[in-house]
Design a protein around this motif. Sequence first.
Motif, PDB file in Angstrom:
ATOM      1  N   GLU A 253      -0.315   6.993   3.926  1.00  0.00           N
ATOM      2  CA  GLU A 253      -0.129   7.454   5.306  1.00  0.00           C
ATOM      3  C   GLU A 253      -0.533   6.383   6.308  1.00  0.00           C
ATOM      4  O   GLU A 253       0.196   6.107   7.271  1.00  0.00           O
ATOM      5  CB  GLU A 253      -0.943   8.729   5.527  1.00  0.00           C
ATOM      6  CG  GLU A 253      -0.840   9.286   6.936  1.00  0.00           C
ATOM      7  CD  GLU A 253      -1.711  10.508   7.146  1.00  0.00           C
ATOM      8  OE1 GLU A 253      -1.987  10.842   8.319  1.00  0.00           O
ATOM      9  OE2 GLU A 253      -2.137  11.119   6.141  1.00  0.00           O
ATOM     10  N   HIS A 254      -1.699   5.758   6.097  1.00  0.00           N
ATOM     11  CA  HIS A 254      -2.158   4.733   7.039  1.00  0.00           C
ATOM     12  C   HIS A 254      -1.264   3.502   6.987  1.00  0.00           C
ATOM     13  O   HIS A 254      -1.034   2.845   8.023  1.00  0.00           O
ATOM     14  CB  HIS A 254      -3.609   4.350   6.731  1.00  0.00           C
ATOM     15  CG  HIS A 254      -4.566   5.481   6.937  1.00  0.00           C
ATOM     16  ND1 HIS A 254      -5.788   5.576   6.283  1.00  0.00           N
ATOM     17  CD2 HIS A 254      -4.479   6.596   7.708  1.00  0.00           C
ATOM     18  CE1 HIS A 254      -6.405   6.681   6.663  1.00  0.00           C
ATOM     19  NE2 HIS A 254      -5.633   7.322   7.527  1.00  0.00           N
ATOM     20  N   ALA A 255      -0.731   3.186   5.791  1.00  0.00           N
ATOM     21  CA  ALA A 255       0.176   2.047   5.679  1.00  0.00           C
ATOM     22  C   ALA A 255       1.459   2.304   6.470  1.00  0.00           C
ATOM     23  O   ALA A 255       1.955   1.414   7.184  1.00  0.00           O
ATOM     24  CB  ALA A 255       0.498   1.775   4.211  1.00  0.00           C
ATOM     25  N   ILE A 256       1.993   3.520   6.369  1.00  0.00           N
ATOM     26  CA  ILE A 256       3.217   3.845   7.120  1.00  0.00           C
ATOM     27  C   ILE A 256       2.947   3.833   8.616  1.00  0.00           C
ATOM     28  O   ILE A 256       3.760   3.336   9.412  1.00  0.00           O
ATOM     29  CB  ILE A 256       3.759   5.221   6.686  1.00  0.00           C
ATOM     30  CG1 ILE A 256       4.134   5.208   5.209  1.00  0.00           C
ATOM     31  CG2 ILE A 256       4.976   5.586   7.506  1.00  0.00           C
ATOM     32  CD1 ILE A 256       4.573   6.552   4.679  1.00  0.00           C
TER      33      ILE A 256
ATOM     34  N   SER B 147       0.821  -1.222   0.000  1.00  0.00           N
ATOM     35  CA  SER B 147       0.000   0.000   0.000  1.00  0.00           C
ATOM     36  C   SER B 147       0.848   1.263   0.000  1.00  0.00           C
ATOM     37  O   SER B 147       0.318   2.359  -0.197  1.00  0.00           O
ATOM     38  CB  SER B 147      -0.933   0.002   1.217  1.00  0.00           C
ATOM     39  OG  SER B 147      -1.986  -0.919   1.036  1.00  0.00           O
ATOM     40  N   LEU B 148       2.158   1.125   0.234  1.00  0.00           N
ATOM     41  CA  LEU B 148       3.028   2.299   0.154  1.00  0.00           C
ATOM     42  C   LEU B 148       3.083   2.851  -1.264  1.00  0.00           C
ATOM     43  O   LEU B 148       3.490   3.994  -1.480  1.00  0.00           O
ATOM     44  CB  LEU B 148       4.445   1.948   0.619  1.00  0.00           C
ATOM     45  CG  LEU B 148       4.611   1.588   2.098  1.00  0.00           C
ATOM     46  CD1 LEU B 148       6.051   1.231   2.394  1.00  0.00           C
ATOM     47  CD2 LEU B 148       4.153   2.723   2.994  1.00  0.00           C
ATOM     48  N   THR B 149       2.689   2.035  -2.226  1.00  0.00           N
ATOM     49  CA  THR B 149       2.652   2.488  -3.620  1.00  0.00           C
ATOM     50  C   THR B 149       1.252   2.918  -4.037  1.00  0.00           C
ATOM     51  O   THR B 149       0.992   3.112  -5.224  1.00  0.00           O
ATOM     52  CB  THR B 149       3.136   1.353  -4.554  1.00  0.00           C
ATOM     53  OG1 THR B 149       2.246   0.227  -4.415  1.00  0.00           O
ATOM     54  CG2 THR B 149       4.543   0.922  -4.200  1.00  0.00           C
ATOM     55  N   GLY B 150       0.332   3.027  -3.085  1.00  0.00           N
ATOM     56  CA  GLY B 150      -1.046   3.398  -3.385  1.00  0.00           C
ATOM     57  C   GLY B 150      -1.150   4.769  -4.032  1.00  0.00           C
ATOM     58  O   GLY B 150      -0.274   5.627  -3.886  1.00  0.00           O
ATOM     59  N   SER B 151      -2.246   4.983  -4.727  1.00  0.00           N
ATOM     60  CA  SER B 151      -2.421   6.237  -5.464  1.00  0.00           C
ATOM     61  C   SER B 151      -2.841   7.399  -4.582  1.00  0.00           C
ATOM     62  O   SER B 151      -2.654   8.557  -4.943  1.00  0.00           O
ATOM     63  CB  SER B 151      -3.450   6.042  -6.586  1.00  0.00           C
ATOM     64  OG  SER B 151      -4.692   5.602  -6.053  1.00  0.00           O
ATOM     65  N   SER B 152      -3.427   7.106  -3.416  1.00  0.00           N
ATOM     66  CA  SER B 152      -3.883   8.199  -2.545  1.00  0.00           C
ATOM     67  C   SER B 152      -2.901   8.385  -1.393  1.00  0.00           C
ATOM     68  O   SER B 152      -2.287   7.440  -0.900  1.00  0.00           O
ATOM     69  CB  SER B 152      -5.280   7.905  -1.994  1.00  0.00           C
ATOM     70  OG  SER B 152      -5.236   6.917  -0.993  1.00  0.00           O
ATOM     71  N   GLU B 153      -2.769   9.635  -0.977  1.00  0.00           N
ATOM     72  CA  GLU B 153      -1.864   9.941   0.123  1.00  0.00           C
ATOM     73  C   GLU B 153      -2.353   9.332   1.430  1.00  0.00           C
ATOM     74  O   GLU B 153      -1.547   8.908   2.261  1.00  0.00           O
ATOM     75  CB  GLU B 153      -1.716  11.459   0.260  1.00  0.00           C
ATOM     76  CG  GLU B 153      -0.693  11.887   1.285  1.00  0.00           C
ATOM     77  CD  GLU B 153      -0.456  13.380   1.297  1.00  0.00           C
ATOM     78  OE1 GLU B 153       0.192  13.868   2.243  1.00  0.00           O
ATOM     79  OE2 GLU B 153      -0.921  14.053   0.361  1.00  0.00           O
ATOM     80  N   LYS B 154      -3.670   9.260   1.606  1.00  0.00           N
ATOM     81  CA  LYS B 154      -4.226   8.685   2.827  1.00  0.00           C
ATOM     82  C   LYS B 154      -3.868   7.204   2.958  1.00  0.00           C
ATOM     83  O   LYS B 154      -3.534   6.719   4.038  1.00  0.00           O
ATOM     84  CB  LYS B 154      -5.744   8.863   2.859  1.00  0.00           C
ATOM     85  CG  LYS B 154      -6.216  10.212   3.342  1.00  0.00           C
ATOM     86  CD  LYS B 154      -5.800  10.441   4.783  1.00  0.00           C
ATOM     87  CE  LYS B 154      -6.241  11.820   5.269  1.00  0.00           C
ATOM     88  NZ  LYS B 154      -5.770  12.066   6.658  1.00  0.00           N
ATOM     89  N   GLU B 155      -3.967   6.475   1.853  1.00  0.00           N
ATOM     90  CA  GLU B 155      -3.617   5.048   1.894  1.00  0.00           C
ATOM     91  C   GLU B 155      -2.160   4.875   2.306  1.00  0.00           C
ATOM     92  O   GLU B 155      -1.834   4.042   3.164  1.00  0.00           O
ATOM     93  CB  GLU B 155      -3.866   4.403   0.533  1.00  0.00           C
ATOM     94  CG  GLU B 155      -3.534   2.911   0.518  1.00  0.00           C
ATOM     95  CD  GLU B 155      -3.721   2.288  -0.851  1.00  0.00           C
ATOM     96  OE1 GLU B 155      -3.391   1.095  -0.998  1.00  0.00           O
ATOM     97  OE2 GLU B 155      -4.178   2.984  -1.771  1.00  0.00           O
TER      98      GLU B 155
ATOM     99  N   GLU C 210       7.785  16.722  -0.888  1.00  0.00           N
ATOM    100  CA  GLU C 210       6.503  17.246  -1.375  1.00  0.00           C
ATOM    101  C   GLU C 210       5.361  16.810  -0.466  1.00  0.00           C
ATOM    102  O   GLU C 210       4.305  17.434  -0.456  1.00  0.00           O
ATOM    103  CB  GLU C 210       6.256  16.742  -2.802  1.00  0.00           C
ATOM    104  CG  GLU C 210       7.205  17.332  -3.831  1.00  0.00           C
ATOM    105  CD  GLU C 210       6.887  16.851  -5.230  1.00  0.00           C
ATOM    106  OE1 GLU C 210       5.880  16.109  -5.387  1.00  0.00           O
ATOM    107  OE2 GLU C 210       7.619  17.204  -6.161  1.00  0.00           O
ATOM    108  N   HIS C 211       5.571  15.705   0.267  1.00  0.00           N
ATOM    109  CA  HIS C 211       4.559  15.220   1.205  1.00  0.00           C
ATOM    110  C   HIS C 211       5.205  15.109   2.585  1.00  0.00           C
ATOM    111  O   HIS C 211       5.668  14.029   2.984  1.00  0.00           O
ATOM    112  CB  HIS C 211       4.016  13.860   0.758  1.00  0.00           C
ATOM    113  CG  HIS C 211       3.428  13.864  -0.621  1.00  0.00           C
ATOM    114  ND1 HIS C 211       2.199  14.414  -0.914  1.00  0.00           N
ATOM    115  CD2 HIS C 211       3.914  13.421  -1.805  1.00  0.00           C
ATOM    116  CE1 HIS C 211       1.938  14.288  -2.198  1.00  0.00           C
ATOM    117  NE2 HIS C 211       2.968  13.691  -2.770  1.00  0.00           N
ATOM    118  N   PRO C 212       5.295  16.221   3.306  1.00  0.00           N
ATOM    119  CA  PRO C 212       6.027  16.225   4.580  1.00  0.00           C
ATOM    120  C   PRO C 212       5.487  15.257   5.613  1.00  0.00           C
ATOM    121  O   PRO C 212       6.252  14.678   6.389  1.00  0.00           O
ATOM    122  CB  PRO C 212       5.901  17.684   5.058  1.00  0.00           C
ATOM    123  CG  PRO C 212       4.772  18.272   4.270  1.00  0.00           C
ATOM    124  CD  PRO C 212       4.736  17.536   2.975  1.00  0.00           C
ATOM    125  N   THR C 213       4.155  15.059   5.632  1.00  0.00           N
ATOM    126  CA  THR C 213       3.588  14.122   6.618  1.00  0.00           C
ATOM    127  C   THR C 213       4.098  12.722   6.370  1.00  0.00           C
ATOM    128  O   THR C 213       4.567  12.031   7.303  1.00  0.00           O
ATOM    129  CB  THR C 213       2.053  14.143   6.533  1.00  0.00           C
ATOM    130  OG1 THR C 213       1.572  15.473   6.777  1.00  0.00           O
ATOM    131  CG2 THR C 213       1.455  13.201   7.576  1.00  0.00           C
TER     132      THR C 213
END
Length: 1034
Positions: A432-435, A422-430, A469-472
């Motif tokens: 984020e939750h995977a990490i 899921s780290l390769t998921g298309s949405s940032e939320k996916e 680009e995605h600090p979170t």
Amino acid sequence: MTLSATAAVESVRRSLARLSSSDHHHQFENSKRFCAFVPRLQLLVDQLLLPPSPSPENLPTSVQTALRGIAVDLESAAETVSAYVSKSKIFVLIKCKSLLTSIQERTAAIGGWLALLESAVHENPDLRKKIADLSRDMKQAEFIVTENEERVHLSLQKEGEGRRASKAVHSAIVMELARALGIELHNYAELSAQVKLLKNDLVCSNSTAERRILISLGKILENWSAEPDIQTGDMDLDFEEDAQISPFKNFLCPLTKEVMREPVVLESSQTYERKAIEYWFERCIEDARDPTCPVTGQVLKSLELKPNIGLAGAIEEWVNRNIEIQVKSAVQCLSEESFKADDVERVLDSIYKIVEDHPSSRYKVRNAGLVFIIIRLLRYSPKSIGTHLRSKTLLALLGMAKDEESKKIMLEEGMTRLAIHSLTGSSEKEREHAIKLLLEFSNDEAYCKKIALEKGALVLLTSLAGNLEHPTLSNLAEEVLARIETVEENIQYLAAAGRFEPLLSRLCEGSDEVRIRMASLLGSMTMTSNSKLLVARQSAKILVPMLAKEEAKAPSLMALHNLSSVDDNAIVLVNSSMLPSLTYILFEDLDASSELKELAASTMANVVSHPGHWELAHADKECHLLQSKPIITKLLGLLSSSSSKCQASTLRILYGMASSPQASESVASYIMDGQGIEKTIPFLDHADDERRLHACKLTRLLSERFRQDVASQLRSSNKIPLLKEKILDPKTIESERSDTSCILANLPLSIHEVTSLLGASFLRWTVTTIKNYHPKSKGRIFKSEARMVEGLLGLLLQFTTSPDPEILSVIRELHLMSVFCEKLNFPSKPRMKQLAALGLKNLSETGRVIAAGDSEPTPPQGLCSPLVFICGWGAPEPARCPIHNSLLEEHTQLCLLQCNCIKPLVDLLNDEDTDVQVAAVEALSTLILESSGSLKRAVEELERQDAINALINLFSEVRAGELQERTAWMIERIIRVESQSSRHSLNQNLVRALIEALRHGNANTKRHAQDALTNLKQISGVSGNSSSQIQSRR
């Protein structure tokens, strides 16, 4: 402008009338209290102006002054009262302090003016007493702001400052506001109406704080009006007995409107959620006010919060019952083969809320099998559920991962791999939750190892950590990696993924034992070139000193050897003083194993293969340079006393040093002085590929500088036939064939050797082979192929000077001059252009010699030969070369003109390489070696092909040297032709260049320039000493 007495009286009457009309609309006590003075003041003014009193203008001065003062202050007080009466209640609460100050000051001021008026009225004791009483009462009047109004005012001022507050604090503010406005707490419509009135009042306001208060109140009321958050998680169940129970009203906190988790009781007997009321108390203390009960407004003497045990028990029972129903319905929904995305999303949200809000109920979710079910959903339906639902699924599992037993189930079911996917998921939320899920797993050291071992995990995490680009996501990934780094077994995997910081930090800061382990990892690791650059810059200063320690020598040398394979690391390693340590291991360390010596030699070979860094560095304790004679001598000694790998690396070292532009001359000389060629030649036919190849490379370089010495050694060892065999053998390695061809081309072979050893058959093979080499797309050609072509061209040069009839026949047959002409434009290879031009020069000279013997026509023979002269009739004249006057059929393949080689040679005059230009001039000069008629014909042909202008331009630009000498010779020959000397006599650029050559050129150049100037001055008729001297010399 001062008011007149009459105008003052009129102003007083208008203000009193205005205040009288507001007497029945008082919302606040202060305006009501001030308006109580209005009837008395109205009576006094009327009595003061009753007839037979004089007109206002005729009143005493003190009375007029008092009336003017009363008029101004009464008008201001009327404005303040109007704000109390006509503005919205919230506006008054916001302004209550300023309004209080204004009405207090105006009332006292009017009392003062009445005292002045009282002192001026003497005739009417009754009026005077009334004025005195009203003056006293107005001076003693006290206006106040109630405690509740002051609390609301302070809260609104803080909202105007933009302070953030919790939902509980906002609820308490609404309660206080409602109480201050006299509105029922749940009368949202009335509260909203007051806010709208405030909005109208602030239309013209320029105050940022007031605008901020308005916006904040709008948001607070909007949140307050929202329905209580008492989600029951209804799953559209089919059975009524499991319908959820709605909460009782007393389960809800008055501030949050949510079911309480930790209900507490205040001294006011009101129950609140502990955190909510604590937030309110903190706000009160920050505002420097007494804490109050939000619902009752009671000022609290004690902040003690007593747990409401009975209510907490009832709430817990209600919660547990509803959780059981939600879990059961979730299992039912997720177990269905076909499902709706909306239903699944609602179930997952419900599960996450349960496990987050009620941690003690996580076991219920686990025991119901929901962990297995959710993982199965994620594993077998990755595409059908989409990225949004995958993120919801991961979020639900994230909540359950805080339960150790659930975490074990996840790891056993391969959840780590699914999260990494899921780290390769298309949405940032996916992502984020995977990490976050991986972060939860990494709390345990054993789990950290499992994450590191998962394929692609560290690469993906490292990539995310570096994506700013995605600090979170970057921060979360960095946190996961930081935990993984704490396990030393993971250091290798992290480095393999491009994260070298943990390894380097241990190498730089760790103990000797740790440093040795890290060096061993570096030595055995496969790294990209960029990684090696990064590691070398940070570790070289640590690794080199480790070479001095016996136990650290091998691992540090392996690491340095690994790093040395990148070109740009050579300067880093040299600057770290690595060379003295390597030479010590190679030449002086008696305890060093053959493996260590091989590593040291290979590392040194890597460094010297890239010139420009090592040439000025010290190579031993005596401060000898690496290219010094003592070092070269020791290296040559290794060729006969070391292992096979060490010999191969030594040959690489010698070749690399001999290739350096800065050191090649001295290195080659020292190698020859140390009998290096004798020691190298035996390796030319060695069975070991690596030694044989590097021996070929080194011999090639030496043959370029010491042609005769190398040829003598090859002859004495009978290796020249071997070179020919290598070139002809198609099984020979391509790079070896190319180097061997260059060696054989560099040798000064005798005519006999060319004829007997090489022969016409080898010439045929060479021409055929060279024709098969063509540049790849866009003019590119492999390095080995380019060198092969270079060697073959050099071999062809060996044949161009041979007078052997058979070889000459083959040269004509194979159109060798055309072969050379084709190579004049070989892409970006100056040496090949030079060889091709020299080949054309040699063939042109050979053709000129042959043409000289054929230039006279053969006289007629036979009985009829006298008739030829009598009748003028004979056989047609055969075609002849315009330049050499030789028969074309015999001379075509040895003539630059007939083979169309003049124009390509002229083009080479503009080449950037001087050696190429010299070769082109030499080739063209073969056309004008003859005198008289042939010279004139050659010059005319050169002019037609624009060669003369190109030569003059070249001569005008070149500096003193060989090119200037050869160009000057050609120009002098060309100017001998009368038409050319006449044409160029006024060419100032040519004259200037000839004068410059006469001043600064070598002896030959000066002679050619002087002769050329002499010819030009004879034609131009230039007078003067120089011309006279030239004529006298003639």
